[in-house]
Motif scaffolding. Structure first.
Motif, short mmCIF file in Angstrom:
data_model
loop_
_atom_site.label_atom_id
_atom_site.label_comp_id
_atom_site.label_asym_id
_atom_site.label_seq_id
_atom_site.Cartn_x
_atom_site.Cartn_y
_atom_site.Cartn_z
N PHE A 145 0.74 -1.24 0.10
CA PHE A 145 0.04 -0.07 0.22
C PHE A 145 0.92 1.21 0.03
CE2 PHE A 145 -3.04 2.72 2.37
CZ PHE A 145 -3.84 3.03 1.18
N ILE A 146 1.94 1.40 0.95
CA ILE A 146 2.75 2.63 0.73
C ILE A 146 3.39 2.53 -0.40
CG2 ILE A 146 4.73 3.51 2.10
CD1 ILE A 146 3.67 2.24 4.61
N LEU A 147 4.01 1.60 -1.15
CA LEU A 147 4.80 1.54 -2.23
C LEU A 147 4.01 2.09 -3.26
CD1 LEU A 147 7.32 1.02 -3.78
CD2 LEU A 147 6.53 -1.32 -4.14
N ALA A 148 2.68 1.67 -3.20
CA ALA A 148 1.82 2.16 -4.44
C ALA A 148 1.52 3.60 -4.20
CB ALA A 148 0.45 1.47 -4.28
N ILE A 149 1.57 4.16 -2.94
CA ILE A 149 1.16 5.67 -2.80
C ILE A 149 2.24 6.41 -3.20
CG2 ILE A 149 0.93 7.25 -0.91
CD1 ILE A 149 -1.03 5.49 0.56
N LEU A 150 3.44 5.93 -2.86
CA LEU A 150 4.64 6.76 -3.04
C LEU A 150 4.75 6.96 -4.79
CD1 LEU A 150 7.05 5.50 -0.23
CD2 LEU A 150 5.86 7.61 -0.52
N LEU A 151 4.63 5.52 -5.54
CA LEU A 151 4.96 5.54 -6.85
C LEU A 151 3.80 6.52 -7.53
CD1 LEU A 151 5.97 1.75 -7.46
CD2 LEU A 151 7.29 3.55 -7.36
N SER A 152 2.58 6.36 -7.25
CA SER A 152 1.80 7.18 -7.70
C SER A 152 1.75 8.56 -7.44
CB SER A 152 0.20 6.80 -7.35
OG SER A 152 0.10 6.82 -5.96
N THR A 153 2.37 9.04 -6.42
CA THR A 153 2.42 10.27 -6.10
C THR A 153 3.74 10.80 -6.78
OG1 THR A 153 1.74 9.91 -3.76
CG2 THR A 153 3.46 11.95 -4.21
N TYR A 154 4.81 10.02 -7.17
CA TYR A 154 5.93 10.31 -8.12
C TYR A 154 5.46 10.57 -9.52
CZ TYR A 154 10.25 9.99 -10.32
OH TYR A 154 11.48 10.35 -11.19
#
Length: 636
Positions: A106-115
């Motif tokens: 979940f955290i990885l998806a948030i960070l990648l989508s933010t980037y």
């Protein structure tokens, strides 16, 4: 001998110092808990003439952004303090490996989508508010040692805020006082502005109140909780006219009760015969709660304000408004929601399926894929899909949705295993608490299917706190006597944890300060414009932009005043371009840009390019069709 005495004295002083620090931590944590669950639902701002800033206009404000400021500050303090304590102890409670896996996803998806998002700052700020901070709260709560006193402080604080808010809802209905009627609101929303938001917040409180009746020992407290449930919480929820919250409560109580009764029947051999009926009583009471809400809705004409006069003056039997609304759940759907869901699914599966477009970017890209919505429901810009699962899929991709669902499912599985442990040990109180917290979490998730409680401050803190408490109780109950409860943290990871715990507090406070003043200045600008004070309005909107440059709301007004008041067209064009940088789906900005380029700069080529940008951002919107009339030579 003297050496042994000095060592004993030193050890005693160290223990007293540790106890003092522990008491101080408990006191601060309890105060922050009380503040989180009472200030957030009850917060509003009333500004008098020239108060705070010279030129301010009297206004009374209630909105979600304002309440999120309180959430960010208090939750940052709670998670930061717990993180610092863990860092100092250098030990951490063991999380289930599957939970760590899904949290990481979940955290990885948030960070990648933010980037990869169009507006990175907006995506990060919204991710921090809606996802990362609530998740950190839930995970940090599971690191505390939960005894009955601490559980009662937290659940009692949750209920206290809900009861006061519900009483304000009833005051707005029965008109006991005239104070609550002066609040800015839509329907019977208490002090939460919108009745749907209020209902999404109130609904999960009912199973928590019912669960506490099995947890507390005092009969007076038990009767008080039942009275609060019957006389305050159920009537307030019934007055809300919020079908999503009703379905959430009825569905969650039914699901939890049926599953619990089936499991109890299959595992009957694990339970002592004399305790079996008491274990069955707990889920049965939640089944009664599921039935109670429709009863309140169907009989609302007998207990609502003016019900007696209505019944005496009108002899014809008519169904209550609440009952009609309840029946409409199955007899008529929401065409608006269905259209939004269809467009969101199509947009999510056709592009950015893995990572999504970035948190809070549904609004920015809404018109790009609103093939059905723009043609059938008026073409209004929408920030939320009215289905948080689809919104996570749209904004954080399928990876984010898998991570989000996995977190909740893992905790539910742990709760089921812990409930079985309670059955073996005849622990009725903890069993009732687990059922209550599970029901509150499921209520929150069912509401998320119809509305957006994961993005509403009051509902958000209840949902994620319930998850954190359920995880904590489940982890504690699942431990065996020989199981290692604490594991040491490696020095480099402990340093990272301590750094994050220290930094989250000032970061949360600074972010909340910026969001607060941006919100205040934006509404001051709007009300100044309504009063015809356009120069002051422009000044306030520019101040709002300076505090939150990633937002677009005040930028639209800046463009408007530069075009109409100042007649400064080069500056207006620059402001329009800045608006489109942060919000490419702002159709007013696209229209203004085309108009300025055509009428003021006489640059048809640039105007055509601006129209193409608008068509890319909103290919199905009627405004785009209107703008195309200005370029008859272009192919349609």
């Amino acid at each position: 001998m003297k050496k042994n005495q000095s060592m004993t004295v030193g050890k005693g002083q160290k223990e007293r110092k540790t106890q003092t620090v522990s008491l101080l931590f408990e006191g601060i944590l309890s105060l922050l808990c009380l503040a989180l669950f009472t200030i957030t639902p009850l917060l509003f701002v009333e500004i008098k003439q020239n108060e705070w800033v010279s030129g301010f206009i009297p206004i009374r404000m209630i909105n979600a952004e304002l309440k999120f400021c309180a959430v960010i500050v208090i939750v940052s303090l709670i998670t930061g303090l717990i993180g610092i304590r863990i860092h100092l102890n250098a030990y951490i409670s063991r999380y289930p490996p599957s939970l760590i896996l899904f949290c990481g996803i979940f955290i990885l998806a948030i960070l990648l989508s933010t980037y990869t998002a169009h507006n990175t700052t907006r995506a990060w700020v919204s991710s921090f508010m809606w996802h990362l901070l609530p998740l950190a709260l839930a995970l940090s709560l599971s690191q505390l040692r939960w005894n009955s006193k601490r559980l009662l402080v937290w659940t009692g604080s949750i209920l206290l805020g809900g009861v006061v808010s519900s009483l304000i809802v009833m005051d707005q209905h029965y008109q006991w006082t005239d104070w609550s009627h002066r609040l800015t609101r839509l329907g019977y929303g208490g002090i939460i502005f919108n009745q749907n938001f209020a209902a999404e917040y109130h609904a999960p409180l009912l199973p928590i109140a019912l669960g506490l009746t099995f947890y507390v020992k005092s009969r007076k407290v038990k009767f008080s909780l039942i009275a609060i449930l019957l006389l305050v919480l159920l009537p307030a929820l019934s007055l809300s006219m919020a079908r999503g919250a009703w379905v959430g409560l009825i569905g969650s109580c039914t699901i939890t009760a049926v599953i619990s009764l089936v499991v109890l029947a299959k595992k009957r051999k694990l339970i002592e015969p004399k305790y079996f009926k008491y274990f069955c009583l707990i889920p049965s009471s939640f089944l009664l709660l599921a039935i109670a809400l429709p009863l309140y809705l169907s009989t609302s004409d007998y207990w609502k304000k003016g019900a007696f006069t209505q019944n005496t003056n009108n002899t014809a039997k008519t169904e209550s408004v609440e009952l009609v609304e309840l029946k409409s759940i199955t007899t008529r759907g929401s065409g608006r929601r269905i259209a939004l869901w269809q467009d969101a699914i199509k947009a999510s599966t056709s592009g950015d399926f893995l990572l999504g477009k970035g948190t809070d970017h549904y609004e920015l890209h809404f018109h790009e894929g609103a093939e059905i919505s723009d043609k059938t429901t008026g073409g209004t810009l929408v920030r939320f899909v009215h289905n948080d699962f689809l919104q996570i899929l749209y904004e954080n991709g399928i990876i984010g949705l898998v991570g989000f669902l996995g977190i909740w499912l893992v905790v539910f599985w742990r709760a089921l295993l812990s409930a079985l442990v309670c059955c073996r040990s005849n622990d009725l109180t903890t069993f009732g608490l687990i059922i209550a917290l599970t029901t509150a979490c499921i209520t929150f998730l069912i509401e998320s299917f119809f509305e957006f409680p994961t993005r509403s401050p009051c509902a958000l803190i209840i949902g994620w706190t319930s998850l954190g408490l359920l995880l904590a109780v489940s982890m504690d109950k699942k431990k065996s006597k020989t199981e290692t409860t604490q594991i040491p943290i490696k020095p480099k990871y402990n340093l990272l944890l301590g750094t994050l715990a220290v930094l989250i507090i000032p970061y949360g406070c600074i972010l909340a300060k910026n969001l607060f003043w941006s919100n205040i200045f934006h509404f001051q600008g709007r009300i100044a414009g309504d009063y015809g004070e356009k120069e002051k309005s422009l000044k306030f909107h520019r101040k709002s932009i300076s505090y939150a440059p990633w937002e677009h709301h005040s930028r639209k007004w800046e463009c408007f005043y530069l075009l109409t008041l100042k007649k400064q067209f080069p500056e207006a064009l620059e402001a329009i371009n800045n608006t489109l940088k942060v919000h490419p789906g702002c159709l007013v900005a696209h229209q203004n840009k085309i108009s300025v380029l055509l009428n003021e700069f006489k640059d048809k080529n640039m105007a055509i390019q601006a129209y193409r940008d608008m068509k890319k951002a909103a290919p199905f919107h009627p405004y785009t069709e209107q703008e195309s009339q200005k370029f008859p030579s272009l192919k349609r």
